[in-house]
Design a protein around this motif. Sequence first.
Motif, PDB file in Angstrom:
ATOM      1  N   TRP A  13       0.748  -1.308  -0.018  1.00 53.41           N
ATOM      2  CA  TRP A  13      -0.130   0.112  -0.015  1.00 53.41           C
ATOM      3  C   TRP A  13       0.802   1.116   0.037  1.00 53.41           C
ATOM      4  O   TRP A  13       0.510   2.432  -0.253  1.00 53.41           O
ATOM      5  N   GLY A  14       2.104   1.275   0.531  1.00 48.63           N
ATOM      6  CA  GLY A  14       2.750   2.212   0.720  1.00 48.63           C
ATOM      7  C   GLY A  14       4.303   2.196  -0.014  1.00 48.63           C
ATOM      8  O   GLY A  14       4.569   1.168  -0.622  1.00 48.63           O
ATOM      9  N   TRP A  15       5.226   3.130   0.197  1.00 47.06           N
ATOM     10  CA  TRP A  15       6.581   3.040   0.015  1.00 47.06           C
ATOM     11  C   TRP A  15       7.417   2.082   0.674  1.00 47.06           C
ATOM     12  O   TRP A  15       7.284   1.586   1.992  1.00 47.06           O
ATOM     13  N   GLY A  16       8.360   1.264  -0.052  1.00 44.80           N
ATOM     14  CA  GLY A  16       9.357   0.699   0.455  1.00 44.80           C
ATOM     15  C   GLY A  16       8.991  -0.713   1.415  1.00 44.80           C
ATOM     16  O   GLY A  16       8.212  -1.559   0.839  1.00 44.80           O
ATOM     17  N   TRP A  17       9.855  -0.875   2.069  1.00 44.10           N
ATOM     18  CA  TRP A  17       9.685  -2.142   2.990  1.00 44.10           C
ATOM     19  C   TRP A  17       8.544  -1.976   4.024  1.00 44.10           C
ATOM     20  O   TRP A  17       8.817  -0.914   4.728  1.00 44.10           O
ATOM     21  N   LYS A  79       3.408   4.691  -6.561  1.00 45.52           N
ATOM     22  CA  LYS A  79       3.798   5.068  -5.037  1.00 45.52           C
ATOM     23  C   LYS A  79       3.453   6.571  -4.869  1.00 45.52           C
ATOM     24  O   LYS A  79       4.348   7.134  -4.093  1.00 45.52           O
ATOM     25  N   ALA A  80       2.709   7.107  -5.485  1.00 46.60           N
ATOM     26  CA  ALA A  80       2.355   8.477  -5.434  1.00 46.60           C
ATOM     27  C   ALA A  80       1.417   8.846  -4.260  1.00 46.60           C
ATOM     28  O   ALA A  80       0.942   7.749  -3.655  1.00 46.60           O
ATOM     29  N   PHE A  81       1.319   9.897  -3.881  1.00 55.54           N
ATOM     30  CA  PHE A  81       0.475  10.370  -2.854  1.00 55.54           C
ATOM     31  C   PHE A  81      -1.012   9.846  -3.083  1.00 55.54           C
ATOM     32  O   PHE A  81      -1.782   9.346  -2.001  1.00 55.54           O
ATOM     33  N   SER A 192      14.474   6.624  -5.949  1.00 59.91           N
ATOM     34  CA  SER A 192      13.837   5.403  -6.143  1.00 59.91           C
ATOM     35  C   SER A 192      14.857   4.152  -6.275  1.00 59.91           C
ATOM     36  O   SER A 192      14.137   3.144  -6.685  1.00 59.91           O
ATOM     37  N   PHE A 193      15.903   4.362  -6.584  1.00 52.23           N
ATOM     38  CA  PHE A 193      17.030   3.504  -6.730  1.00 52.23           C
ATOM     39  C   PHE A 193      16.657   2.132  -6.391  1.00 52.23           C
ATOM     40  O   PHE A 193      16.737   0.924  -7.092  1.00 52.23           O
ATOM     41  N   GLU A 194      16.406   1.922  -5.058  1.00 49.31           N
ATOM     42  CA  GLU A 194      16.267   0.543  -4.554  1.00 49.31           C
ATOM     43  C   GLU A 194      14.904  -0.113  -5.027  1.00 49.31           C
ATOM     44  O   GLU A 194      15.065  -1.336  -4.919  1.00 49.31           O
ATOM     45  N   PHE A 195      13.817   0.733  -5.567  1.00 48.67           N
ATOM     46  CA  PHE A 195      12.768  -0.065  -5.891  1.00 48.67           C
ATOM     47  C   PHE A 195      12.431   0.343  -7.436  1.00 48.67           C
ATOM     48  O   PHE A 195      11.343   0.432  -7.713  1.00 48.67           O
ATOM     49  N   SER A 196      13.241   0.442  -8.245  1.00 45.12           N
ATOM     50  CA  SER A 196      12.944   0.912  -9.461  1.00 45.12           C
ATOM     51  C   SER A 196      14.158  -0.041 -10.589  1.00 45.12           C
ATOM     52  O   SER A 196      15.192  -0.298 -10.156  1.00 45.12           O
ATOM     53  N   THR A 197      13.755   0.017 -11.721  1.00 48.51           N
ATOM     54  CA  THR A 197      14.698  -0.991 -12.592  1.00 48.51           C
ATOM     55  C   THR A 197      14.999  -0.065 -13.727  1.00 48.51           C
ATOM     56  O   THR A 197      14.785   0.954 -14.075  1.00 48.51           O
ATOM     57  N   VAL A 198      16.215  -0.913 -14.706  1.00 47.88           N
ATOM     58  CA  VAL A 198      16.748  -0.308 -15.573  1.00 47.88           C
ATOM     59  C   VAL A 198      15.548   0.056 -16.628  1.00 47.88           C
ATOM     60  O   VAL A 198      15.769   1.205 -17.300  1.00 47.88           O
ATOM     61  N   GLY A 199      14.704  -0.695 -17.183  1.00 42.94           N
ATOM     62  CA  GLY A 199      13.814  -0.622 -17.975  1.00 42.94           C
ATOM     63  C   GLY A 199      12.718   0.561 -17.458  1.00 42.94           C
ATOM     64  O   GLY A 199      12.716   1.123 -18.512  1.00 42.94           O
ATOM     65  N   GLY A 200      12.556   0.652 -16.420  1.00 42.22           N
ATOM     66  CA  GLY A 200      11.767   1.664 -15.802  1.00 42.22           C
ATOM     67  C   GLY A 200      12.541   3.050 -16.024  1.00 42.22           C
ATOM     68  O   GLY A 200      11.816   4.184 -16.587  1.00 42.22           O
ATOM     69  N   TRP A 201      13.624   3.056 -15.658  1.00 44.49           N
ATOM     70  CA  TRP A 201      14.434   4.214 -15.864  1.00 44.49           C
ATOM     71  C   TRP A 201      14.438   4.556 -17.393  1.00 44.49           C
ATOM     72  O   TRP A 201      14.300   6.095 -17.533  1.00 44.49           O
ATOM     73  N   LEU A 202      14.659   3.863 -18.338  1.00 41.20           N
ATOM     74  CA  LEU A 202      14.824   4.286 -19.648  1.00 41.20           C
ATOM     75  C   LEU A 202      13.517   4.610 -20.122  1.00 41.20           C
ATOM     76  O   LEU A 202      13.085   5.580 -20.847  1.00 41.20           O
TER      77      LEU A 202
END
Length: 519
Positions: A13-17, A79-81, A192-202
Amino acid sequence: MLGRMEQRTRSWWGWGWTGEAMADEACSALAAGLPGCATDPVPVPEVPELRAPRAAPPAALAGLCTAEPAVRAGHTYGKAFRDVVRALDGDLSGAPDVVVLPRTEDDVAAVLDWAGDAGVAVVPYGGGSSVVGGTEYRGEGPWVSLDLTRLDRVLEVDATSRAARVQGGTLGPGLEDQLRPHGLTLRHFPQSFEFSTVGGWLATRSGGHYAMGPTHVDDVVESLRVVTPVGVSESWRLPASGAGPSPDRLFLGSEGALGVITEAWLRVQRRPEHRASAAVRFVRFPDALAAVREIAQSGVTLANCRLLDHGEAHFSGAASGGHAVLVLGAESAHGPVDVAGPLEIALAHGGVAEECTDGRDGAVASWRSAFLRMPYLRDGLARCGAIVETFETACTWDTADVLVEAVRTEVGAAAREVCGVDGIVNCRLTHLYPDGPAPYFTVLAGGRPGMQLGAWDEIRAAATEVLGRHRATITHHHAVGRDHRPGYDRQRPDLFAASLRAVKAVLDPRGVLNPGVLV
């Protein structure tokens, strides 16, 4: 370390761990400092009952699919508000019918083939950290969330050219773990480094943590391999080319609407061993703004040159007593570095230095800690009914001071009108270019559960109008998604929009890929 990470659970439901989320008492204490905010946080929800899946993948894909409620819930939103508030309310009416986790590129192609035949929408999903509605579906029919995180390997390292071939589902930590034995790094670290992917960045033209030099992921791309509903597009590996419009640029920023990025050759570099940092306090924000403009136009390249206004500095713990703070940082893999030149410029504009050589103490450390912790604090305030969200932009230097003041004044007024209490609009400059900065705004206002979505939508509409009126971009690095479509429609030329629709029709003729994004 990896073993411990694998035992942790992502919050649906929210951010991260889940273990990093704020406790109830901490939520209450934080909310007590925001006028008009409730101090009794709503409970952390259990996964609600979801509607029965409306799509049935063929037997050949069944082993890649799951309809597990917790997995579907975690793939409903980004993970927006707005996403956090809807999840706290238990509103998962738009949950994906199926989550598909392909293991190979052929699996991706098979999913697109099936979806096209069955009329099922496909929304590519990396780490799920979108803050602009990029990973949800707002249509009426069945849809699947295409989770790419099993495509998570560095397939090849070219040490001679200093490049790496990386699968699109590779999360940030996994990428760096696989490059580390080679002494290399991509040097791309979004929040968002910990929770984002290379493909998502691109696919979203991500901007990294570094404030100057190559910071957008566009700058490190050699070539892309993309699976579309009508075939595979793979560009040549080249350091540069003047051969017509770049095929890579077609898919960079396409947000999963034109194809699925399965591989990329990326420029990597040696891991830095030498660092230096300093913080500079300013009484007057206009003086600080003038200082960073001169630094940006001086020709120097810094790893960090981040300006926090008075409110942002106070909120992050980087300064008290009404000071703005400029955080400076340099790093190198080749030899010792310093920030003497930029520091001299800042002091000449009335700044007062607080130096530290390793970034482990003082304002630099306080800012870094707050930067990483901020999404968890956002979730805690949201549980208490607060309006707390961010938006960012970029503009030219000749309009920067006027834009920042207009956003503070007009968005602040909108927050006050909607919420009935004074809100807070803070600003920091996250990225700097010789011709302009990227201002990043944080909005905080007291509220109550049940009114947050409508209130934020009105405040965001006011922000979009201010940015458009000043011809500032609707987004510098957060992507467009569905939330920024009105601003993007206003910003782009009509002929370009028509061309983009034509490309969409060619590459995705049945319109199954991330419908509603970009076009």
